[in-house]
Write a protein that holds these residues in place. Sequence first.
Motif, PDB file in Angstrom:
ATOM      1  N   GLU A   1       0.826  -1.203   0.000  1.00 59.81           N
ATOM      2  CA  GLU A   1       0.000   0.000   0.000  1.00 59.81           C
ATOM      3  C   GLU A   1       0.867   1.262   0.000  1.00 59.81           C
ATOM      4  O   GLU A   1       0.597   2.215  -0.738  1.00 59.81           O
ATOM      5  CB  GLU A   1      -0.938   0.004   1.209  1.00 59.81           C
ATOM      6  CG  GLU A   1      -1.923   1.139   1.187  1.00 59.81           C
ATOM      7  CD  GLU A   1      -2.956   1.044   2.292  1.00 59.81           C
ATOM      8  OE1 GLU A   1      -3.399   2.107   2.746  1.00 59.81           O
ATOM      9  OE2 GLU A   1      -3.304  -0.086   2.693  1.00 59.81           O
TER      10      GLU A   1
ATOM     11  N   ASP B   1       0.935   4.086  -2.888  1.00 57.25           N
ATOM     12  CA  ASP B   1       0.722   5.501  -2.580  1.00 57.25           C
ATOM     13  C   ASP B   1       1.854   6.356  -3.136  1.00 57.25           C
ATOM     14  O   ASP B   1       1.622   7.415  -3.727  1.00 57.25           O
ATOM     15  CB  ASP B   1       0.603   5.720  -1.068  1.00 57.25           C
ATOM     16  CG  ASP B   1      -0.688   5.165  -0.483  1.00 57.25           C
ATOM     17  OD1 ASP B   1      -1.617   4.857  -1.255  1.00 57.25           O
ATOM     18  OD2 ASP B   1      -0.759   5.035   0.759  1.00 57.25           O
TER      19      ASP B   1
ATOM     20  N   GLU C   1       1.531   9.224  -5.984  1.00 58.14           N
ATOM     21  CA  GLU C   1       1.959  10.603  -5.748  1.00 58.14           C
ATOM     22  C   GLU C   1       2.981  11.040  -6.791  1.00 58.14           C
ATOM     23  O   GLU C   1       2.927  12.164  -7.295  1.00 58.14           O
ATOM     24  CB  GLU C   1       2.553  10.745  -4.346  1.00 58.14           C
ATOM     25  CG  GLU C   1       1.545  10.643  -3.232  1.00 58.14           C
ATOM     26  CD  GLU C   1       2.194  10.585  -1.853  1.00 58.14           C
ATOM     27  OE1 GLU C   1       3.414  10.865  -1.744  1.00 58.14           O
ATOM     28  OE2 GLU C   1       1.484  10.275  -0.889  1.00 58.14           O
TER      29      GLU C   1
END
Length: 93
Positions: A71, A75, A79
Motif C-alpha cells: 500500500e 501511494d 503521488e
Amino acid sequence: MGITTMTSKGQLTIPKEIRDELKLTPGTRFYVTIRNGQVVAVPKNKKLADLAGILGKPPNGARLSLEAMDEAIMDAVSEDDERIRREWSEGDR
C-alpha cells in the motif's frame, strides 16, 4: 573514505581504492538516496539481501506487513505519477 569533487553536471569520481574494494566497474549503476542529510550511493550490483537494514531500524520500532508495504509503495507511485503529470502540464504553458 576518499575525497572527491562534484562536477557542474553533478558527477562524482569514486576514488580508486573504493572502486577496487567494492569491485566497481565502468557502467555500474547505483541506487542513490539521502539518509540523515548524507548522500548514500549503493551499487546496483549488490543482491537485495545485501541492502537489508540500509535504512536502519524503523523510528518507532514497528514493522510493516507485506500488505502495508504494498500500500505504501502504491501511494508513493501514485503521488509520483500525479507530480509528473502536474509538471508536464505546467511545462505546456
